[in-house]
Structures are given as structure tokens and as C-alpha cells.
Scaffold this active site. Structure first.
Site, mmCIF file in Angstrom:
data_model
loop_
_atom_site.group_PDB
_atom_site.id
_atom_site.type_symbol
_atom_site.label_atom_id
_atom_site.label_comp_id
_atom_site.label_asym_id
_atom_site.label_seq_id
_atom_site.Cartn_x
_atom_site.Cartn_y
_atom_site.Cartn_z
ATOM 1 N N SER A 25 38.170 45.622 57.331
ATOM 2 C CA SER A 25 36.862 45.609 56.293
ATOM 3 C C SER A 25 35.851 46.068 55.876
ATOM 4 O O SER A 25 35.682 47.157 55.445
ATOM 5 C CB SER A 25 35.793 44.224 55.744
ATOM 6 N N GLU A 76 49.299 55.062 57.097
ATOM 7 C CA GLU A 76 49.340 55.792 55.742
ATOM 8 C C GLU A 76 47.521 55.682 55.556
ATOM 9 O O GLU A 76 47.161 54.220 55.348
ATOM 10 C CB GLU A 76 49.729 56.049 54.862
ATOM 11 N N GLN A 123 44.265 46.164 60.830
ATOM 12 C CA GLN A 123 44.753 44.759 61.239
ATOM 13 C C GLN A 123 45.750 44.690 61.256
ATOM 14 O O GLN A 123 46.982 44.979 60.531
ATOM 15 C CB GLN A 123 44.082 43.518 60.749
#
Length: 189
Positions: free
Chosen positions: A109, A134, A153
Site C-alpha cells: 500500500s 512487473e 507482498q
């Protein structure tokens, strides 16, 4: 499928064939966490990436011409780690998925709030190697990502039974440099 909690991820990282190497408990650096989380594991980027927004494409071409000139004279190119909009990177961590566990890459985030997306690649049971991730810059500014920075993550799921078809594809045993797609000669898939 069931999402694996922290204690199961940690247990899979010990023994003869660890899920993640090196394995680390929750760590923090430069205001970002990495390592073991409640039900994910935060991976770090091995290479430095300077992610320019897509609209900087003309400037990026200038940088590539400068890099080319430096290479012609045998010097180190100064902008080799600059990318316009999209780049590949690899993680510091190595993974070895057992035949009953798969993984999905998720954004962090902290980066998503700045406009960086890490495409949600799925890793099949049986895959082993350094994951290639990517990266896409959707913001209006350049994002500098230092080597060793937490970048994504991994969420792990356990299959209801071990698969009879573990991953054996072209990216198996991938090294610690990003591996681009290379189609067979004359074929674009």
C-alpha cells in the site's frame, strides 16, 4: 484453498526445503515493513529502479541515447536503471513452492499510494527461483526505488491436495536478475 497465516508461513520456511530464503521476521526500514506479516510476506527488490511516468517517454529516449554514447566509449551508462512506465525487477528472496502451496503477488500500500503498481502475478505450486515482478508507474512523477526496498507482498494459499502438475515452465530455477519474456523463434504468444 485457504490463505496461510503467519505461523504456517514461518513453519514452511524452516527445514530442508524452505518456502522463502532468506526468511525474516517482520522488519522495518525507511518507514516500510518487510518480512513476515499477519498472512503475507513482504519481499524486497534486488535492483534499483527509477520509474519515470509514461508521459516522460521523450526524456527517457534522451537518457537511452546518453547511455548508448557512454557504452560506445567503454564507460558505465548513467541511466541504465531508468525505465519509462514499466520495468521488471527481481526479489532478494528466493522461493521454493511445495506442491500444495501457490502464491499471488500483491501491491504494498505504501507504493500503491504513490502510483506504483506491482502486477498481481500468480506463482504455481512447484515453482522455484527468484521471482520476477512487473512494476508500472501510474503517477505523474518519477519514483526512485532503491535496491533492497520492500516492493510487494506475497499471499500464500494451500491447495486442498498436492497438485499432480507442479510448475515446470520456462521460468523454473530463475536467477536473481529479472527474466523477460522470450518467445520461441518466429512465435509470439
Amino acid at each position: 484453498m485457504a490463505v496461510l497465516p503467519a505461523q504456517t508461513i514461518a513453519a514452511l520456511c524452516t527445514g530442508i526445503s524452505p518456502l522463502i530464503e532468506p526468511f525474516n521476521e517482520r522488519q522495518a526500514s525507511n518507514g516500510m515493513t518487510w518480512g513476515l506479516g499477519p498472512c503475507t510476506y513482504d519481499f524486497r527488490l534486488k535492483q534499483r529502479r527509477v520509474m519515470m511516468p509514461f508521459w516522460h517517454l521523450p526524456l527517457w529516449w534522451v537518457y537511452k541515447l546518453i547511455d548508448f554514447a557512454f557504452e560506445l566509449i567503454g564507460a558505465s551508462p548513467p541511466f541504465v536503471d531508468h525505465y519509462c512506465g514499466f520495468a521488471l525487477g527481481s526479489t532478494i528472496e528466493y522461493v521454493l513452492f511445495p506442491n500444495d502451496v501457490c502464491g499471488v503477488v500483491l501491491d504494498k500500500s505504501s507504493w500503491a499510494r504513490r502510483g506504483l503498481a506491482v502486477q498481481n502475478t500468480k506463482f504455481d505450486p512447484g515453482f522455484c527461483g527468484y521471482p520476477t515482478v512487473e512494476l508500472s508507474n501510474h503517477s505523474l512523477r518519477t519514483l526512485v526505488i532503491a535496491a533492497g526496498t520492500p516492493i510487494c507482498q506475497f499471499k500464500f494459499d494451500r491447495l486442498e491436495a498436492p497438485t499432480d502438475l507442479p510448475y515446470t515452465g520456462r521460468y523454473q530455477h530463475q536467477g536473481d536478475a529479472p527474466t523477460p519474456y522470450k518467445p520461441a523463434v518466429g512465435v509470439w504468444k
